[in-house]
Design an enzyme around this catalytic site. Structure first.
Site, short mmCIF file in Angstrom:
data_model
loop_
_atom_site.label_atom_id
_atom_site.label_comp_id
_atom_site.label_asym_id
_atom_site.label_seq_id
_atom_site.Cartn_x
_atom_site.Cartn_y
_atom_site.Cartn_z
CB THR A 47 0.20 3.05 4.43
OG1 THR A 47 -1.00 3.80 4.27
CG2 THR A 47 0.65 3.10 5.88
CB CYS A 81 -12.26 1.56 20.77
SG CYS A 81 -13.70 2.68 20.74
CB CYS A 104 -15.88 5.69 20.54
SG CYS A 104 -15.66 5.28 18.81
CG HIS A 139 3.48 7.44 3.31
ND1 HIS A 139 3.87 8.62 2.73
CD2 HIS A 139 2.19 7.24 2.92
CE1 HIS A 139 2.85 9.11 2.02
NE2 HIS A 139 1.84 8.29 2.11
CD GLU A 141 -3.25 -2.72 0.64
OE1 GLU A 141 -2.80 -3.35 -0.35
OE2 GLU A 141 -3.55 -1.53 0.60
CB CYS A 174 -0.86 -0.04 1.26
SG CYS A 174 -1.79 1.48 1.61
NE ARG A 192 0.39 4.41 -10.31
CZ ARG A 192 0.36 4.78 -9.04
NH1 ARG A 192 -0.13 5.97 -8.71
NH2 ARG A 192 0.77 3.96 -8.08
N GLY A 236 -7.71 10.59 -2.03
CA GLY A 236 -6.26 10.78 -1.96
C GLY A 236 -5.90 11.79 -0.90
CG LEU A 237 -4.78 10.46 2.72
CD1 LEU A 237 -3.99 9.55 3.65
CD2 LEU A 237 -5.94 11.10 3.45
#
Lengths: 343, 343, 343, 343
Positions: free
Chosen positions: B40, B93, B96, B43, B64, B38, B200, B264-265
């Protein structure tokens, strides 16, 4: 012009020569290029209580049609002679609460083409601008004529989303088959179709080879649905039979939290065990009639453009208007898909 | 066991022999059969500010994945040794407000596998029951491993319905291509895909031959969209680039009343002319992260079962875990679709 | 008749004697009984870039109004001389996709009363039938005149449900106060109002004694919101300031999964950290402009009839039309609630 | 401890001394401070077919309750001794499709407190953590005990929005009155309440002075509704009577496009003219059971906090547990609002 007129309160109709209708300020005059036969037309031809309670004779009937604009009323904007159009059946008043909140199809003062005003089994027909849908140039008139019944399926099916859901269609007439096709085009996980008429079961199998097509009474529909849904039932059922058995089955095979669209019009009251059918199941039930104006038409158009929905194989027969008796008896027998009349 | 461990706050990672993790009462121990890389993980491998602000080292990363249950904690119900499972990344959790109102994926006390707890680039991984998705026996482990990123596309795309709508996907990475496929499977009228990376763009053209695939900067994307939508713009845009240009383009090409999902971040703030981009257009903007637990997983599963969505062609490379450096450098280069590691 | 005309591309306006406008076939001629001043009128009076880019002079301005029908065009149905009506500002084309799918208020070919056609700061005004809302006989004309801006608040607030939700209103001008009142009438759990203008803060406190009214910069708005929502943030924020600070604050105080309606029109681009503001939060952002025709009007009417919403205390000043300079300078100063002109 | 036990398959129950129940790892032991009598308890006390088909005797019954946690199981997180809690009746399995998609209240493997497991007409009761709702310290235990039936009204009413809509409640028992109160709190335009029981009609009039309260058979309900809705009918009807007449009336008085929530459980099949009742009207029908876990609880809590909803006046009687016979006979007579038992 030639027009199929209901003149007598008895079975049948007459092909007569009558005047071409006069165009009002907000009307289009359309040269009819194709008209399709609807169940409503069968009621009128047969002259059953439904028809008797609604029509004032004489009346030209027929309301699923497409053709070319040959005259436009004085106040018309956005349509011109030469445009190809299809007709929406419901004439909205545009003034009532329903019309002013996006629900013209349930207008408080609704009139219906071919029921309350002269219709489209004729060489020419009046189409109020409020009922006109412009077709792309070159559209097959038969496709234009069936957009209205496709819209009935579309309105019933898309009360909410379909993507990834299991769908059952109770009734394999043209609207049922359109519904099955639309469900597959919109990413249904699986489609189950039921009917009791061998011709329609066969037509469904041919048009929808990926669907599971079952005899509603002779096959174990419930077991088949449970087997295909990890025991949960279908997420969506579209009831088109209008029958006690079909309506009960729609709920029997429904998952908890599932939805049923009631589209077929029952002639008699329907009895249900509400506690198990609807309440404990937290089912959602949608009455569905006509088409959203014009959301449904745009959606039908878009799904045809997507390349994933081709309704033309549902048209099984085409007749000249003069053969109306043969065509209407064929549709009354239910041994047909969609039937087109060519004026 | 072998595990890919981030040990140092610098670029890179180490393949180490470490103990098989201990199973808690509500945990499954999974023998990892496939894991996917991923963004992530890039990163973390690169050790950028995103990673630095989140990880406490050492940490096994990767999240994943799919594999076989080899041990089940004492309080586990519904899972047994031998079951095949895929992993949801977000550990909720369950106490919450978010968790108790159907939004576990935005839990107030979220922990993330491979970020806050040891992950799946390893021979074995801990999967809390609250994150376990049971796969049908015989599922390809690589398919199981990519259900999580497919779910990212699915969550972003299906904020509302897709049937009959025009869709633009800004970004042709794996999530973008999954999104384009899902949109087509769900009856989108048309799909437009954009990116600036030649690999891509090429991959998108191969996997989605019916879509319009455009270079975001070199092609006239706006004109192409207007030409294909009677001048209205797309109904849905999915923003995956995280860039200023991509975000602005998502709104430029959007129809009035259309919607944009931001997936997308962005690393940097984004500047928009809100009046024209959103307000006069009455656009709807959805932030989208993770996957609805478990609605999204059921939807992905159902769309695969429908036969209209096959994500496997998006997997372009498979490496043994030992070749992690090559695999992570390949994904960092963006010259790949989805890349699988086999422990 | 007397009419307030914008004649010169400079600050100000002139009260002139001009002809009573001619009625077209689908128009009503209305004797204006009350007109309210909108921010748009301030733009026109001040002649800022917004006005300069839109108006062709000369133009009678003013568009929030109510009055009595004194003449009806030849094709009018459903309205008669003596009816009392209020005016919708947006003139829809009724032909485009937006108009035909329930979104006339975002018509592709929109014209605006008092901007593109002569408006209502005059003794008489033309109201196209497509913009007419019939008022109950005996309605206070001032109430009729403010239904349009109440509708702006209503459209922004009711993008989704309000019952039981925490609501923040960023901006205590008339639309903000209407929004706070509507939220309370619809069962909001709590309403927080913010502004920086002392007059408006004071007005909000007087009209909405149950709400928490805070200075946006001097009070700790975030802490107050967290204290009142078990640390979650508000479920709904309505942004009316059009400012960078107000927009950022709307997201800062928002709960995960919450929604923001952007209603105030920023003059400048807005910059946001999308990742934290929208994406990880899975916020939903609605652009909001005008009023749904006619769902919004029916909702405003129904909430007034419910007895739980009384907008009249928001009207703080009433002037004869001849005192237009005083009235417009007062609204420009923001030291007023809603201001009414009486022609 | 003292507990009210159904020991024999006949009318009645026995107050016995039994052991305090053992706490499992995910259970709370609650000292019951107040319990309310539900219609289900009347079925059990009377031992009708509904009860006979569901209960295995002996069984402690009662399920609407609140109290203090006195012991917490080994795996409990988030609850501690001394916390005040209310009980949700439906025990979800947390593993099935329903439970994993936000619909625990229609769990495929549902068990019910006081029906399938020992209940709360006792000094102590077991509350699984999956059914625990934490109350603010100092909450009136009687209020805590009635949050569950308030939730039944809330779930039925809020299937969609209420703001500005006309609402009819068919049945003025406690759930009906809660429903009328909730509708007013959420901005209903107007509420009409019907029943045939004089006590309940009187209670409705006292608690809801703004509502129109009518005798379902003796008053002309349809005319009253049409008079109050410009002839359109109500937008929302909540059916609580479970009767043929009540269900038919819910549709008779419904506007086109309106919705009916079926909440009351009919003992017998219901017969409807589907064509007029549902299809041509495009009605939407929602089965409604239980409460969304936990959206409904949060909404009830929020509406109480809003200050616009006070359910306490619906509690008309309070008895010590030892007077259970008197209390249950009173509720069976229907001459009561909500009745509380104090262990």
């Amino acid at each position: 012009m030639k027009a199929l007129v209901k003149t007598q309160p008895t079975r049948g109709a007459e092909l007569l020569d009558i005047d071409i209708p006069q165009v009002g300020p907000t009307d289009l005059l359309v040269k009819v290029q194709a008209a399709a036969i609807c169940g409503t037309d069968n009621h009128i031809y047969s002259w059953d209580p439904w028809a008797e309670s609604r029509l004032t004779l004489p009346m030209v009937f027929g309301h699923e049609f497409a053709g070319e604009v040959v005259e436009a009323g004085a106040s018309i904007a956005g349509y011109a002679v030469g445009d190809m159009v299809a007709g929406e059946t419901h004439i909205p008043c545009l003034q009532c609460y329903q019309c002013r909140t996006g629900r013209q199809h349930t207008c408080e003062n609704m009139r219906i083409i071919g029921v309350h005003t002269d219709g489209a089994f004729a060489e020419y027909a009046i189409l109020p601008q409020s009922c006109a849908w412009k077709l792309a140039p070159g559209t097959d008139p038969a496709l234009g004529a069936i957009m209205e019944p496709i819209g009935v399926a579309c309105n019933g099916l898309f009360k909410d989303r379909i993507d990834g859901l299991s769908v059952a269609i109770i009734g394999c007439g043209p609207i049922g088959i359109f519904g099955g096709q639309l469900a597959q085009a919109a990413g249904a996980r699986h489609v189950t179709m039921t009917d009791v008429n061998p011709y329609r079961l066969d037509l469904a199998r041919r048009v929808l080879p990926e669907a599971t097509v079952l005899h509603a009474a002779n096959d174990d529909v419930l077991q088949a649905v449970l087997d295909g849904t990890e025991g949960r039932g279908v997420d969506v059922a579209i009831e088109l039979s209008g029958s006690q058995a079909g309506t009960a089955q729609a709920f029997d095979i429904l998952a908890k939290g599932g939805r049923v669209s009631l589209v077929g019009l029952p002639s008699n009251p329907i009895t249900l065990e509400m506690t198990s059918a609807i309440i404990y199941r937290e089912a959602v039930v949608y009455g569905s009639t006509g088409r959203l104006m014009w959301d449904t038409w745009y959606k039908v158009d878009a799904l045809i453009r997507s390349g994933r929905f081709d309704p033309m194989p549902v048209i099984t027969h085409t007749f000249p208007l003069a053969s109306f008796d043969e065509a209407l008896q064929l549709t009354l027998s239910a041994n047909a898909g969609k039937v087109i009349l060519l004026p």
